[in-house]
Design an enzyme around this catalytic site. Sequence first.
Site, PDB file in Angstrom:
ATOM      1  N   CYS A  37      11.006  55.644 -20.520  1.00  0.00           N
ATOM      2  CA  CYS A  37      11.537  55.277 -19.202  1.00  0.00           C
ATOM      3  C   CYS A  37      11.691  56.517 -18.310  1.00  0.00           C
ATOM      4  O   CYS A  37      12.523  57.371 -18.592  1.00  0.00           O
ATOM      5  CB  CYS A  37      12.870  54.566 -19.420  1.00  0.00           C
ATOM      6  SG  CYS A  37      13.920  54.440 -17.979  1.00  0.00           S
ATOM      7  N   CYS A  40      15.126  57.014 -16.773  1.00  0.00           N
ATOM      8  CA  CYS A  40      16.088  57.451 -17.800  1.00  0.00           C
ATOM      9  C   CYS A  40      16.048  58.968 -17.946  1.00  0.00           C
ATOM     10  O   CYS A  40      17.085  59.613 -18.078  1.00  0.00           O
ATOM     11  CB  CYS A  40      15.779  56.796 -19.148  1.00  0.00           C
ATOM     12  SG  CYS A  40      15.896  55.002 -19.125  1.00  0.00           S
TER      13      CYS A  40
END
Length: 110
Positions: A37, A40
């Site tokens: 991600c 993230c």
Amino acid sequence: MSTAQPSEPVHVKSKAHLDELVAEHDVVLADFYADWCGPCKMLEPTVAEIAAETEVAVVKVDIDELQDLARDAGVRSVPTLQFYAHGEEAKRLIGVQDKDALLDVIAELA
């Protein structure tokens, strides 16, 4: 009741481990993330700073490693930041957040 706060994010190993951390600390910030991600990764330094600079226990939950925990927590997208205060779910933020927004939530819950 609160034990010493870790100065860096703690990687959660299981639901029991998360429950234990939530029970041990007054305020916990759980960062539900995935290695693949991009957002993230952008959030990671901010989360690390919060762990180092505040009295909050910051924990990281890898949604790929702990799929059942993420599903049971109702996490549908990453990053999801789940705050716990005094053992209870208190607030949830989804997506990349700036540090001030996170510090505001922490101040509200402390």
